[in-house]
Design an enzyme around this catalytic site. Structure first.
Site, mmCIF file in Angstrom:
data_model
loop_
_atom_site.group_PDB
_atom_site.id
_atom_site.type_symbol
_atom_site.label_atom_id
_atom_site.label_comp_id
_atom_site.label_asym_id
_atom_site.label_seq_id
_atom_site.Cartn_x
_atom_site.Cartn_y
_atom_site.Cartn_z
ATOM 1 N N THR A 176 -6.343 51.716 18.652
ATOM 2 C CA THR A 176 -6.924 51.930 17.329
ATOM 3 C C THR A 176 -7.812 50.745 16.984
ATOM 4 O O THR A 176 -7.482 49.596 17.296
ATOM 5 C CB THR A 176 -5.818 52.112 16.259
ATOM 6 O OG1 THR A 176 -6.423 52.290 14.974
ATOM 7 C CG2 THR A 176 -4.893 50.917 16.211
ATOM 8 N N HIS A 212 10.831 47.711 21.066
ATOM 9 C CA HIS A 212 11.665 46.716 21.744
ATOM 10 C C HIS A 212 12.856 47.347 22.452
ATOM 11 O O HIS A 212 13.508 46.702 23.279
ATOM 12 C CB HIS A 212 12.156 45.682 20.726
ATOM 13 C CG HIS A 212 12.249 44.293 21.289
ATOM 14 N ND1 HIS A 212 12.428 44.044 22.624
ATOM 15 C CD2 HIS A 212 12.189 43.071 20.689
ATOM 16 C CE1 HIS A 212 12.482 42.737 22.825
ATOM 17 N NE2 HIS A 212 12.334 42.125 21.673
#
Length: 518
Positions: free
Chosen positions: A437, A489
């Site tokens: 993006t 994560h």
């Protein structure tokens, strides 16, 4: 001998479904393999076809009922159903006949009538919203001219005229939810101005005419009217209905909102409240407000972004890249590039190629999470976020590792144009393994991008800003860009995320690495 109509065999993950719509009524003639009924599950809409030619004898599962795999839904008998409703064998048939006769009596120009249906939605889309009607009842239209637009949570689908003529009746008003192949309107061939006269004479025969009316006190509200009443917090008892039997239509509510005649009066709340109101300073001038329903695309964007933040252990790492080498390369070859490839050389091509190379070196970043499974992708399909007036969409470039920079630039230009025109297809926005993006085109210096599930990472580009940098012991003004990688994560360790971003930085600061694969 009657032939049973059974529900399809559902997939293993689907326990039950509901009868979405019957396309035939008892007594209607059917041909072999003709669509009779649709079964809607939580994943797909399944079509049930006629096993034999004949007449629909009975319906055992009405619309809205829950059914199981291979359950008997009805039966087909032998014979012809040319005039089933003239015999009056059934109250429901007689009622349907009366309604159909009323439609035929409408002065719709004497032409053949067609049902205007919603398009067949892709499997991943359950329903849509009528965004707008381009034509009104009685307005002359040409064949294949756009009648209405259906907005889904991913694309806008157009509904076109089946022939020259006019709309005789609209069954799904703007803002109403519709399912795949639902009847939206009745269209009459060769009709024109006279059809509108009929529509004006019968205001009750609109899309609000349905079984989902609601009674509030002694008032009956149509679905669209009920929605407007809730939005504007109106007193239903003060609204005069013009529909059949005093039924309140959408137009009645709109008129009440415009006139301000149905607002709920404020209740007295004691002397203290009155004093506080008196003490409030008067505000001069107009203070306009506008309330509009959130589009389905915006609702989907909101849902997915909240889902990403709630389900992923999201963390962001930052770095900065010296864009001098890429900018010099662009300046040197921009004219030749345009002449050769008929497209401008932008920055996104370099970033897509650098990301493709980095994804090959760090497969965890290119993976996705499916429940308790990790799916490793042996290819790089990179989604590029494109901003439109309707919201953010992410079309996907396939197999970017094998694409040339010119192919990337052409693909992005094409995506941008079609996204703004609402012409992107569902398949072009599904299946990406990574997303890029670029907030820099709007002036963003730094941001934290949000992961696009089920992907595990996203790269954020930003504005190129000249800053003083220490280069070989000297201070130089360099064109710098902050880069951000947000990652899940649960899947990606911090070490891999940081090294992935450093790899992109190194490839961009020395573009020759992209050619030499080092």
């Amino acid at each position: 001998m009657a032939t049973e109509i059974k529900a399809p065999t559902f997939p293993e993950s689907v326990a039950e479904g509901s009868v979405a719509a019957w396309h035939k009524k008892p007594g209607d003639s059917v041909e072999r393999d003709e669509l009779i009924v649709e079964i809607e599950t939580d994943k797909v809409v399944l079509e049930v076809l006629a096993p034999e030619a004949g007449v629909l004898a009975e319906v055992l599962a009405e619309e809205g009922e829950t059914v199981e795999s291979e359950q008997v839904l009805g039966s087909i008998g032998e014979g012809s159903g040319d005039k089933p409703q003239a015999q009056g064998n059934d109250k429901a048939d007689a009622k349907a006949e009366k309604k159909d006769d009323a439609k035929v009596e409408k002065p719709a120009g004497g032409g053949k009538q067609h049902e205007v249906k919603a398009p067949t939605f892709p499997e991943s889309i359950q329903e849509g919203t009528v965004a707008s009607w381009s034509k009104q009842v009685g307005e002359a239209v040409k064949r294949d001219e756009v009648l209405a637009e259906i907005e889904t949570d991913k694309v806008v689908l157009e509904v076109v005229a089946p022939a020259d003529g006019a709309l005789a009746e609209i069954k799904a008003e703007e803002g109403s939810q519709v399912t795949s192949e639902q009847v939206l309107a009745i269209f009459a061939e060769g009709a024109g101005g006279e059809a509108s006269t009929s529509a004006d004479a019968e205001p009750a025969a609109s899309a609000d005419d349905g079984a989902s009316d609601e009674k509030v006190g002694d008032k009956i509200l149509a679905p669209a009217a009920r929605k407007l009443v809730a939005e504007h917090d109106l007193d239903v008892s003060k609204i005069e209905g013009t529909g059949k039997g005093g039924r309140i239509l959408k137009e009645d509510v709109q008129r009440a909102v415009k006139e301000g005649s149905a607002s709920k009066s404020a209740k007295a709340s004691g002397g203290g409240a009155a004093k506080a109101a008196a003490a409030a300073p008067a505000v001069e001038g107009e203070r306009p407000e506008k309330r509009v329903p959130m589009s389905r695309l915006r609702q989907t964007i909101a849902k997915r972004l909240v889902q990403a933040q709630q389900t992923a252990a999201m963390l962001t790492t930052y770095n900065e890249v010296d864009m001098g080498a890429v900018m010099d390369l662009r300046a040197q070859y921009k004219d030749t590039f345009v002449k050769t490839h008929d497209v401008k050389l932008g920055f996104m091509g370099f970033f897509v190629k650098a990301a493709s190379e980095a994804l090959k070196r760090f497969p965890d970043v290119n993976a996705s999470i499916d429940g308790t499974d990790i799916v490793y992708h042996g290819y790089q399909d990179i989604g590029v976020a494109v901003s439109t007036d309707r919201g953010l969409v992410v079309p996907v470039l396939r197999d970017t590792d094998s694409m040339k920079i010119a192919d990337v630039e052409k693909g992005i230009v094409d995506f941008g144009k079609r996204a703004r025109d609402g012409k992107l297809g569902i398949d072009e926005m599904q299946g990406g393994t990574f997303t890029i993006t670029n907030g820099g085109i709007f002036g963003s210096l730094m941001s934290t991008p949000i992961i696009n599930p089920p992907q595990t990472a996203i790269l954020g580009m930003h504005k190129i800003q000249e800053r003083p940098m220490a280069v070989n012991g000297k201070v130089e003004i360099r064109p710098m860009m902050y880069l951000a990688v947000s990652y899940d994560h649960r899947m990606i360790d911090g070490k891999d995320a940081v090294q992935f971003l450093v790899t992109i930085k190194e490839l961009l600061e020395d573009p020759a690495r992209l050619l030499l694969d080092i």
